[in-house]
Design an enzyme around this catalytic site. Structure first.
Site, PDB file in Angstrom:
ATOM      1  N   ALA A 127       0.826  -1.211   0.000  1.00 52.33           N
ATOM      2  CA  ALA A 127       0.000   0.000   0.000  1.00 52.33           C
ATOM      3  C   ALA A 127       0.852   1.251   0.000  1.00 52.33           C
ATOM      4  O   ALA A 127       1.951   1.267   0.569  1.00 52.33           O
ATOM      5  CB  ALA A 127      -0.901  -0.004   1.230  1.00 52.33           C
ATOM      6  N   CYS A 128       0.371   2.313  -0.639  1.00 52.46           N
ATOM      7  CA  CYS A 128       1.010   3.618  -0.499  1.00 52.46           C
ATOM      8  C   CYS A 128      -0.038   4.730  -0.506  1.00 52.46           C
ATOM      9  O   CYS A 128      -1.130   4.556  -1.033  1.00 52.46           O
ATOM     10  CB  CYS A 128       2.072   3.852  -1.560  1.00 52.46           C
ATOM     11  SG  CYS A 128       1.478   3.680  -3.208  1.00 52.46           S
ATOM     12  N   PHE A 129       0.331   5.833   0.129  1.00 49.33           N
ATOM     13  CA  PHE A 129      -0.550   7.000   0.199  1.00 49.33           C
ATOM     14  C   PHE A 129      -0.532   7.728  -1.131  1.00 49.33           C
ATOM     15  O   PHE A 129       0.521   7.911  -1.731  1.00 49.33           O
ATOM     16  CB  PHE A 129      -0.076   7.937   1.318  1.00 49.33           C
ATOM     17  CG  PHE A 129      -0.896   9.185   1.443  1.00 49.33           C
ATOM     18  CD1 PHE A 129      -2.190   9.130   1.948  1.00 49.33           C
ATOM     19  CD2 PHE A 129      -0.384  10.419   1.065  1.00 49.33           C
ATOM     20  CE1 PHE A 129      -2.954  10.277   2.063  1.00 49.33           C
ATOM     21  CE2 PHE A 129      -1.138  11.571   1.181  1.00 49.33           C
ATOM     22  CZ  PHE A 129      -2.427  11.503   1.678  1.00 49.33           C
ATOM     23  N   GLU A 136      -3.547   3.546  -2.080  1.00 58.47           N
ATOM     24  CA  GLU A 136      -3.599   2.641  -3.234  1.00 58.47           C
ATOM     25  C   GLU A 136      -2.756   1.404  -3.013  1.00 58.47           C
ATOM     26  O   GLU A 136      -1.777   1.415  -2.273  1.00 58.47           O
ATOM     27  CB  GLU A 136      -3.064   3.359  -4.487  1.00 58.47           C
ATOM     28  CG  GLU A 136      -3.986   4.451  -4.996  1.00 58.47           C
ATOM     29  CD  GLU A 136      -3.504   5.075  -6.299  1.00 58.47           C
ATOM     30  OE1 GLU A 136      -4.299   5.793  -6.911  1.00 58.47           O
ATOM     31  OE2 GLU A 136      -2.336   4.843  -6.706  1.00 58.47           O
TER      32      GLU A 136
END
Lengths: 252, 89
Positions: A127-129, A136
């Site tokens: 996951a990443c911001f 996302e």
């Protein structure tokens, strides 16, 4: 933020959820309640629309009524969201003077989303911001958040998609237009779920535990398992009435 | 009374729609809707109120002064000005 009250997962109807978030934010802003993280779900499923959205353009009201889907206008801006049972929703309310949350709006989204990003990674999802307010996995949205600053508090709530009931997506008009434009795979290309990314079901409990651990670590605070105070519970029903009112839903 | 709407996908992906009702070139009502954020939210409603009675040449000044204390996220002040002006053209 030395201590964070954590209200464990429970599912409510749309108006009750929005009312409880507001009641808690008001109490936190007034200094009557400690900073609070609430984890919750939606029963029955519901569509929430952003504070500035036009309900007619966003929601197929006939479909919602026929399928028992609630519709509510949020106190926060942002877009329309379909909340089904395969979702973990959170709200975080802190005093707007609490140095744990940046004054800068973009910075505060990043700070509050960070424990969720880490929790998703802990479960195995890369996951990443994604600014402004999304998380996302592999370029697809798995979580969205929305924030308001009122009552002397910062209130941010958001969702994490564990699984999705695609039949209910018809409730969202804009999403359906996009689906028609791009074919039925359109939604699947932009949005993903933890179940799809990890190839297994993740329970509310499993994700909640990871989220709590990450809040404790990243905010450096003690977690207190708590419940809404009697003051919050007393003010919630009248707030829920406002969220249920036609005037509020159709105000824009 | 003339009613016109303009929709725009602004930078950052937010979708904004501005609807203006006007009579004789003067704004009777403005509605700014979409999936953006404004802090405080009432600040944007204040912009809508202050635009009432404005002509196209007064839109910029009115929006600039009314948005002074408002933080817009996913929507720029310039977008509001351009879209309201476009509705009046």
């Amino acid at each position: 933020m030395d201590r964070l009250r954590v209200i464990s997962f429970s599912a409510h109807d749309a108006a009750s959820n929005m009312a409880l978030d507001e009641a808690i934010a008001r109490a936190v802003g007034a200094g009557a309640s400690p900073p609070t993280l609430r984890l919750y779900g939606w029963d029955p499923p519901a569509v929430s629309i952003g504070y500035f959205q036009e309900v007619e353009g966003e929601v197929d009201m006939d479909f919602c009524e026929a399928n028992g889907i609630g519709v509510v206008r949020r106190l926060t801006g942002g877009g329309a969201v379909l909340h089904t049972r395969g979702e973990l929703t959170y709200s975080l309310a802190v005093s707007d003077r609490d140095p744990a949350v940046p004054q800068d709006v973009q910075g505060s989204y990043m700070k509050i989303c960070a424990p969720f990003v880490s929790a998703l990674r802990e479960l195995g999802a890369s996951a990443c911001f994604r600014p402004i307010n999304d998380i996302e996995v592999g370029g697809r949205k798995v979580s969205g958040s929305a924030q308001t600053r009122r009552f002397g508090a910062v209130l941010q709530h958001g969702t994490i998609l564990l699984d999705i009931d695609e039949r209910l997506l018809c409730a969202l008009r804009a999403k359906m237009e996009k689906l028609r434009e791009r074919g039925i795979t359109g939604h699947a290309q932009r949005v993903t779920t933890l179940r799809r990314e990890l190839g297994r079901r993740v329970s509310h409990g499993e994700l909640s535990r990871a989220v709590k651990r990450q809040f404790k670590e990243q905010f450096g605070c003690k977690l207190d398992a708590g419940r809404p105070t009697s003051g919050e519970l007393c003010s919630a029903p009248s707030l829920a009435e406002r969220y249920r009112s036609v005037e509020w839903l159709f105000r824009r | 009374m003339v009613e016109r709407s303009v929709s725009r996908k602004v930078k950052g992906g937010k979708l904004v729609k501005v609807t203006v009702r006007s009579e004789g070139g003067r704004i009777a009502e403005v509605r700014i809707t979409g999936d953006f954020f404004a802090h405080p939210e009432e600040g944007l409603e204040q912009v809508e109120r202050e635009l009432r009675g404005a002509t196209v040449s007064e839109v910029r000044k009115t929006v600039e002064s009314a948005t002074g204390g408002v933080t817009l996220v996913g929507l720029k002040r310039e977008d509001i000005i351009e879209m309201v002006e476009e509705c009046l053209e």
